[in-house]
Design a protein around this motif. Structure first.
Motif, PDB file in Angstrom:
ATOM      1  N   SER A   9       2.179   0.617  14.879  1.00  0.00           N
ATOM      2  CA  SER A   9       2.278  -0.026  13.564  1.00  0.00           C
ATOM      3  C   SER A   9       0.875  -0.084  12.986  1.00  0.00           C
ATOM      4  CB  SER A   9       2.793  -1.456  13.681  1.00  0.00           C
ATOM      5  OG  SER A   9       4.045  -1.498  14.314  1.00  0.00           O
ATOM      6  N   VAL A  10       0.770   0.199  11.700  1.00  0.00           N
ATOM      7  CA  VAL A  10      -0.518   0.044  11.027  1.00  0.00           C
ATOM      8  C   VAL A  10      -0.360  -1.086  10.018  1.00  0.00           C
ATOM      9  CG1 VAL A  10      -2.292   1.161   9.620  1.00  0.00           C
ATOM     10  CG2 VAL A  10      -1.003   2.500  11.307  1.00  0.00           C
ATOM     11  N   VAL A  11      -1.207  -2.102  10.136  1.00  0.00           N
ATOM     12  CA  VAL A  11      -1.126  -3.252   9.235  1.00  0.00           C
ATOM     13  C   VAL A  11      -2.271  -3.166   8.227  1.00  0.00           C
ATOM     14  CG1 VAL A  11      -1.439  -5.755   9.115  1.00  0.00           C
ATOM     15  CG2 VAL A  11       0.038  -4.768  10.874  1.00  0.00           C
ATOM     16  N   VAL A  12      -1.914  -3.210   6.947  1.00  0.00           N
ATOM     17  CA  VAL A  12      -2.930  -3.080   5.898  1.00  0.00           C
ATOM     18  C   VAL A  12      -2.870  -4.272   4.944  1.00  0.00           C
ATOM     19  CG1 VAL A  12      -3.882  -1.552   4.134  1.00  0.00           C
ATOM     20  CG2 VAL A  12      -2.523  -0.584   5.996  1.00  0.00           C
ATOM     21  N   PRO A  13      -3.773  -5.251   5.077  1.00  0.00           N
ATOM     22  CA  PRO A  13      -3.801  -6.341   4.102  1.00  0.00           C
ATOM     23  C   PRO A  13      -4.300  -5.791   2.772  1.00  0.00           C
ATOM     24  CG  PRO A  13      -5.712  -6.499   5.544  1.00  0.00           C
ATOM     25  CD  PRO A  13      -4.857  -5.363   6.062  1.00  0.00           C
ATOM     26  N   SER A  14      -3.596  -6.100   1.689  1.00  0.00           N
ATOM     27  CA  SER A  14      -3.959  -5.502   0.401  1.00  0.00           C
ATOM     28  C   SER A  14      -3.937  -6.538  -0.702  1.00  0.00           C
ATOM     29  CB  SER A  14      -2.969  -4.392   0.038  1.00  0.00           C
ATOM     30  OG  SER A  14      -2.692  -3.598   1.166  1.00  0.00           O
ATOM     31  N   PHE A  15      -5.056  -6.716  -1.326  1.00  0.00           N
ATOM     32  CA  PHE A  15      -5.160  -7.658  -2.434  1.00  0.00           C
ATOM     33  C   PHE A  15      -5.718  -6.921  -3.641  1.00  0.00           C
ATOM     34  CE2 PHE A  15      -7.817 -11.172  -4.434  1.00  0.00           C
ATOM     35  CZ  PHE A  15      -6.745 -11.723  -5.110  1.00  0.00           C
ATOM     36  N   ASN A  16      -4.882  -6.707  -4.643  1.00  0.00           N
ATOM     37  CA  ASN A  16      -5.268  -5.954  -5.845  1.00  0.00           C
ATOM     38  C   ASN A  16      -5.852  -4.582  -5.500  1.00  0.00           C
ATOM     39  OD1 ASN A  16      -4.470  -8.159  -7.330  1.00  0.00           O
ATOM     40  ND2 ASN A  16      -6.538  -8.971  -7.573  1.00  0.00           N
ATOM     41  N   GLU A  17      -5.114  -3.810  -4.741  1.00  0.00           N
ATOM     42  CA  GLU A  17      -5.632  -2.528  -4.267  1.00  0.00           C
ATOM     43  C   GLU A  17      -4.892  -1.342  -4.874  1.00  0.00           C
ATOM     44  OE1 GLU A  17      -8.273  -2.298  -2.671  1.00  0.00           O
ATOM     45  OE2 GLU A  17      -8.528  -3.931  -1.221  1.00  0.00           O
ATOM     46  N   ALA A  18      -4.213  -1.530  -6.020  1.00  0.00           N
ATOM     47  CA  ALA A  18      -3.366  -0.475  -6.579  1.00  0.00           C
ATOM     48  C   ALA A  18      -4.078   0.878  -6.638  1.00  0.00           C
ATOM     49  CB  ALA A  18      -2.877  -0.886  -7.966  1.00  0.00           C
ATOM     50  N   ASP A  50      -2.150  -7.073  -9.597  1.00  0.00           N
ATOM     51  CA  ASP A  50      -2.065  -5.754 -10.251  1.00  0.00           C
ATOM     52  C   ASP A  50      -0.774  -5.042  -9.805  1.00  0.00           C
ATOM     53  OD1 ASP A  50      -2.568  -5.024  -7.695  1.00  0.00           O
ATOM     54  OD2 ASP A  50      -4.381  -3.856  -8.121  1.00  0.00           O
ATOM     55  N   GLU A  51      -0.738  -3.731  -9.905  1.00  0.00           N
ATOM     56  CA  GLU A  51       0.518  -3.013  -9.620  1.00  0.00           C
ATOM     57  C   GLU A  51       0.707  -2.718  -8.135  1.00  0.00           C
ATOM     58  OE1 GLU A  51      -1.781  -1.235 -12.037  1.00  0.00           O
ATOM     59  OE2 GLU A  51      -1.119  -3.019 -13.097  1.00  0.00           O
ATOM     60  N   THR A  52      -0.062  -3.363  -7.275  1.00  0.00           N
ATOM     61  CA  THR A  52       0.031  -3.112  -5.836  1.00  0.00           C
ATOM     62  C   THR A  52       1.479  -3.096  -5.344  1.00  0.00           C
ATOM     63  OG1 THR A  52      -2.156  -3.996  -5.383  1.00  0.00           O
ATOM     64  CG2 THR A  52      -0.615  -4.032  -3.566  1.00  0.00           C
ATOM     65  N   MET A  53       2.242  -4.138  -5.719  1.00  0.00           N
ATOM     66  CA  MET A  53       3.598  -4.251  -5.187  1.00  0.00           C
ATOM     67  C   MET A  53       4.520  -3.165  -5.729  1.00  0.00           C
ATOM     68  SD  MET A  53       4.713  -5.876  -2.780  1.00  0.00           S
ATOM     69  CE  MET A  53       6.303  -5.589  -2.041  1.00  0.00           C
ATOM     70  N   ASP A  54       4.337  -2.771  -6.995  1.00  0.00           N
ATOM     71  CA  ASP A  54       5.164  -1.688  -7.565  1.00  0.00           C
ATOM     72  C   ASP A  54       4.949  -0.406  -6.777  1.00  0.00           C
ATOM     73  OD1 ASP A  54       5.806  -3.512  -9.541  1.00  0.00           O
ATOM     74  OD2 ASP A  54       4.081  -2.907 -10.769  1.00  0.00           O
ATOM     75  N   LEU A  55       3.686  -0.137  -6.498  1.00  0.00           N
ATOM     76  CA  LEU A  55       3.357   1.055  -5.726  1.00  0.00           C
ATOM     77  C   LEU A  55       3.991   1.012  -4.348  1.00  0.00           C
ATOM     78  CD1 LEU A  55      -0.404   1.874  -6.246  1.00  0.00           C
ATOM     79  CD2 LEU A  55       1.482   3.496  -6.182  1.00  0.00           C
ATOM     80  N   LEU A  56       3.914  -0.161  -3.722  1.00  0.00           N
ATOM     81  CA  LEU A  56       4.434  -0.291  -2.359  1.00  0.00           C
ATOM     82  C   LEU A  56       5.940  -0.073  -2.333  1.00  0.00           C
ATOM     83  CD1 LEU A  56       2.223  -3.224  -1.022  1.00  0.00           C
ATOM     84  CD2 LEU A  56       2.012  -0.773  -0.582  1.00  0.00           C
ATOM     85  N   ARG A  57       6.629  -0.559  -3.391  1.00  0.00           N
ATOM     86  CA  ARG A  57       8.076  -0.316  -3.488  1.00  0.00           C
ATOM     87  C   ARG A  57       8.342   1.182  -3.607  1.00  0.00           C
ATOM     88  NH1 ARG A  57       7.945  -4.209  -7.507  1.00  0.00           N
ATOM     89  NH2 ARG A  57       8.005  -6.237  -6.497  1.00  0.00           N
ATOM     90  N   GLU A  58       7.527   1.834  -4.412  1.00  0.00           N
ATOM     91  CA  GLU A  58       7.650   3.276  -4.616  1.00  0.00           C
ATOM     92  C   GLU A  58       7.460   4.030  -3.293  1.00  0.00           C
ATOM     93  OE1 GLU A  58       4.976   5.774  -7.359  1.00  0.00           O
ATOM     94  OE2 GLU A  58       5.614   4.035  -8.568  1.00  0.00           O
ATOM     95  N   PHE A  59       6.416   3.642  -2.563  1.00  0.00           N
ATOM     96  CA  PHE A  59       6.135   4.273  -1.262  1.00  0.00           C
ATOM     97  C   PHE A  59       7.341   4.175  -0.347  1.00  0.00           C
ATOM     98  CE2 PHE A  59       1.276   3.326  -1.330  1.00  0.00           C
ATOM     99  CZ  PHE A  59       1.106   4.357  -2.241  1.00  0.00           C
ATOM    100  N   ASN A  60       7.899   2.955  -0.277  1.00  0.00           N
ATOM    101  CA  ASN A  60       9.004   2.744   0.643  1.00  0.00           C
ATOM    102  C   ASN A  60      10.226   3.559   0.244  1.00  0.00           C
ATOM    103  OD1 ASN A  60      11.634   0.805   1.299  1.00  0.00           O
ATOM    104  ND2 ASN A  60      10.211   1.140   2.984  1.00  0.00           N
ATOM    105  N   ALA A  61      10.439   3.709  -1.065  1.00  0.00           N
ATOM    106  CA  ALA A  61      11.587   4.479  -1.537  1.00  0.00           C
ATOM    107  C   ALA A  61      11.471   5.937  -1.106  1.00  0.00           C
ATOM    108  CB  ALA A  61      11.691   4.374  -3.053  1.00  0.00           C
TER     109      ALA A  61
END
Ligand code: UDP
Ligand code: MG
Length: 320
Positions: A9-18, A50-61
């Motif tokens: 598992s790779v854990v990546v803490p991300s705060f405003n990292e879009a 920022d759009e961090t979470m939108d991107l993450l949703r996209e990645f998972n899809a």
């Protein structure tokens, strides 16, 4: 359907990292695929605005191996890492920053050490030239202090970039303390530890969110959780103060014997003020000692951790 747990598992803490996430994924995924292991990447969105979470949703899809959790607000990197470790299911967990300061290409060397039997493998920063001078200076001072007064030795240059064996992760999961200082916790758990040198790169996009104030707060968390020097220092100050008062008394005595009294009452007054201030500080220090011990108990850390058992039954109280 319950998925079988991945090897890494790779854990990546991300705060405003879009802006950094896509470049990161583009470098990280090929490295993991080359390792020929099953893996998952868990992004912890630490209350990004920022759009961090939108991107993450996209990645998972597009790739279900890329998972994410989003915290309800910005809890800070330490808690974000804890949340990621709670989620991670791998036999080994890699922790890395999202800003490409931790090069993914180092991970195969971590994995190599892991296969050799190491359980706590940290990236050893070899170049902090990217850091401002003042920060480097204060960092060094902090490490000096912790080294001197702290309960654990923090390896120089060890940060959060690392690989932890499942055993080490499970140990960390049991420490639920709120004022988290991961570097201290990583050292506290022990297990077979080794450093792998790497060069810190420049942050890809954006600026570090760790300004001087935040770093000071962080250093205080470290000192407070891994040493009781802030509480004890007053006892030493009190002792010094009282000692000084006694020396002053001796000095006034000799002076009065030779030269007589100049200002009546001054000597006795100043000596008793100094002496009793000293005594007060000393007793504050003694209280501090008790508070330090109460604090240590209240944290409720396990007393020890069993790394291996050869024969015999595990005691139900082991590891508690
Ligand atoms: N980070 C986080 N929460 C925060 C601040 C930072 O999850 O409140 C993450 C950030 O997204 C990055 C890592 O922690 O992945 C390191 O942060 P940063 O680059 O700002 O710190 P530095 O590299 O200066 O230590
Ligand atoms: Mg950074």
């Amino acid at each position: 359907m319950k998925q079988s747990s991945p090897e890494i598992s790779v854990v990546v803490p991300s705060f405003n990292e879009a802006r950094n996430l896509r470049p990161l994924v583009e470098r990280l995924i090929p490295v993991l695929e080359d390792l020929d292991v099953s893996f998952e990447v868990i992004f912890v969105d630490d209350g990004s605005r920022d759009e961090t979470m939108d991107l993450l949703r996209e990645f998972n899809a597009s790739d279900p191996r890329l998972a994410a959790i989003s915290l309800s607000r910005n809890f800070g990197k330490e808690i974000a890492i804890a949340a990621g470790l709670d989620e991670a299911r791998g036999e080994a967990v890699v922790i890395m920053d999202a800003d490409l300061q931790h090069p993914p290409e180092v991970i195969p060397r971590f994995v190599e050490k892991w296969r050799e039997g190491y359980k706590n493998i940290y990236g050893e920063r070899r170049d902090r030239a990217t850091d401002p001078k003042l920060r480097t200076l204060l960092t060094r001072l902090f490490y000096r202090l912790i080294d001197h007064f702290g309960d654990v030795a923090l390896p120089e240059g060890a940060g959060d970039f690392r690989l932890l064996d499942r055993q080490a992760v499970d140990a960390l999961l049991r420490m639920r303390e709120k004022a988290r200082f991961n570097k201290g916790l990583f050292a506290w758990i022990g297990f077979k530890t080794i450093g792998v040198p790497f060069i810190v790169e420049e942050r890809a996009f954006g600026v570090s969110t760790f300004n001087l104030a935040r770093l000071t707060r962080f250093a205080l968390d470290g000192l407070m959780s891994f040493s009781s020097i802030p509480l004890k220092v007053w006892a030493y100050a009190g002792m010094a103060m009282s000692g000084l008062a006694l020396a002053m008394a001796a000095w006034f005595f000799v002076k009065t014997m030779i030269l007589g009294v100049d200002v009546p009452g001054y000597a006795s007054l100043i000596v008793s003020i100094a002496f009793f201030s000293g005594v007060q500080l000393l007793s504050l220090g003694v209280l501090g000692e008790y508070v330090a011990r109460i604090f240590a108990e209240v944290k409720g850390r396990p007393l020890y951790l069993v790394a291996e058992r050869v024969g015999g039954e595990e005691s139900p109280r082991a590891n508690s």
